[in-house]
Design an enzyme around this catalytic site. Structure first.
Site, mmCIF file in Angstrom:
data_model
loop_
_atom_site.group_PDB
_atom_site.id
_atom_site.type_symbol
_atom_site.label_atom_id
_atom_site.label_comp_id
_atom_site.label_asym_id
_atom_site.label_seq_id
_atom_site.Cartn_x
_atom_site.Cartn_y
_atom_site.Cartn_z
ATOM 1 N N ASP A 71 -7.438 5.646 1.629
ATOM 2 C CA ASP A 71 -8.342 5.464 0.483
ATOM 3 C C ASP A 71 -9.466 4.473 0.788
ATOM 4 O O ASP A 71 -10.337 4.246 -0.051
ATOM 5 C CB ASP A 71 -7.572 5.053 -0.785
ATOM 6 C CG ASP A 71 -6.668 3.846 -0.594
ATOM 7 O OD1 ASP A 71 -6.179 3.633 0.537
ATOM 8 O OD2 ASP A 71 -6.439 3.121 -1.575
ATOM 9 N N HIS A 149 -0.845 -7.315 3.433
ATOM 10 C CA HIS A 149 -0.617 -5.981 2.893
ATOM 11 C C HIS A 149 0.495 -5.333 3.720
ATOM 12 O O HIS A 149 1.031 -5.954 4.639
ATOM 13 C CB HIS A 149 -1.950 -5.210 2.983
ATOM 14 C CG HIS A 149 -2.016 -3.959 2.178
ATOM 15 N ND1 HIS A 149 -1.488 -3.826 0.925
ATOM 16 C CD2 HIS A 149 -2.595 -2.747 2.472
ATOM 17 C CE1 HIS A 149 -1.722 -2.595 0.490
ATOM 18 N NE2 HIS A 149 -2.391 -1.924 1.397
HETATM 19 ZN ZN LIG Z 1 -3.892 -0.207 1.267
#
Ligand SMILES: [Zn+2]
Length: 311
Positions: A71, A149
């Site tokens: 994304d 992340h």
């Molecule tokens: Zn991500």
């Protein structure tokens, strides 16, 4: 200190996470500094958004990709191909994780095509602590730093270049300052004339405007490090994928809530907070603001097509 005459703005091209939904596109933003353009992330459909909002895409000088979740970069090859078809010759700088170069190359090679313009690919290597400079041109300095992340993810600090002092023409006129003397005065240098008189830079110029900075933090748990690095910036973009009701899901997927984004903005004493990277589960974003604004009042949603002037 003089007012800013130069342009420094961010236009939102995509504000959703994971997939397009509720009329929102995956992540991308356009930074405009004095009509020099820089693209931050490039989710699928970014070139459609650039077209829709009338952005002259050949002006993009550099592209910064935060991490390798689709994304944030699935729109890249489409954009590169369009730049080629539209006759681009100017080199393009891409700052991205190492894996991206081979992916782009594979896609280009498979079509047997060759771009008419050179791509200069730079692998992002964020330091364990603090930030490091990765990019400099006449208008922009960019620094990279580490977020947290599921996979390696980078944040960026975008700053205007330090500007010259502001020349005061009325004062100059009263002393017959010559055109060729002005550049020295603007650089802070005093000018000694042949007759021995000296023009002090401080008499004919004002301090330059303060350098403005935009911090971009997508796809991350809330971090103390972000508070330190974004300290005092004019504008902070911080992801707010979830609301507090989804805090467990937020932790599991290494994201942040609107409340956590607001806490970062408050602790970093920034002027303005933009929140985005919204989960597809939220059709309306009113609750994101309701959660953020009591903690940090100057919060705005990253609405697509909206241009935020950073002052
Ligand atoms: Zn991500």
């Amino acid at each position: 200190m003089t007012a800013h005459k130069s342009k420094f703005s961010v236009t939102i091209l995509g504000s959703n996470s994971a997939l397009p939904a509720n009329g929102r596109n995956p992540t991308s933003q356009l930074l405009n500094i004095n009509n020099h353009y820089y693209l931050i992330d490039c989710g699928e459909g970014t070139q459609m958004q650039l077209r829709k909002y009338g952005v002259k895409m050949q002006r993009i000088k550099a592209i910064f990709i935060s991490h390798m979740h689709g994304d944030h970069y699935f729109g890249l090859v489409g954009l590169l191909n369009s730049l080629h078809l539209l006759g681009r010759k100017m080199p393009l700088e891409i700052y991205a994780p190492e894996a991206l170069e081979a992916i782009v190359q594979l896609q280009l090679d498979a079509s047997g095509g060759r771009l008419q313009f050179p791509i200069q690919f730079h692998v992002l290597n964020a330091p364990d602590q603090g930030s490091t400079v990765i990019y400099n041109d006449s208008e922009l300095q960019a620094k990279v730093f580490r977020l947290k992340h599921r996979i390696p993810c980078c944040g960026f600090l975008f700053s205007e270049q330090i500007k010259e002092r502001t020349y005061l023409p009325e004062k100059g006129a009263s002393y017959n300052v010559k055109i060729e003397e002005i550049p020295y005065l603007k650089r802070g240098e005093d000018v000694t004339r042949e007759d021995g008189t000296t023009l002090l830079s401080s008499d004919f110029t004002d301090d330059p405007p303060k350098v403005r900075t935009y911090a971009y933090c997508t796809d991350t748990l809330p971090l103390k490090r972000t508070v330190e690095i974004a300290q005092g910036v004019e504008c902070l973009y911080h992801e707010a994928t979830f609301l507090e009701t989804e805090i467990e899901r937020s932790k599991q997927t290494f994201h942040s809530t609107a409340k956590q984004a607001a806490q970062i903005a408050r602790d970093a004493k920034v002027d303005q907070l933009l929140i985005g990277h919204f989960s597809a589960r939220y059709a309306s974003l009113d609750q994101h603001l309701e959660e953020s604004r009591p903690i940090f009042a100057n919060t705005e949603l990253t609405v697509e097509g909206k241009e935020f002037e950073i002052n």
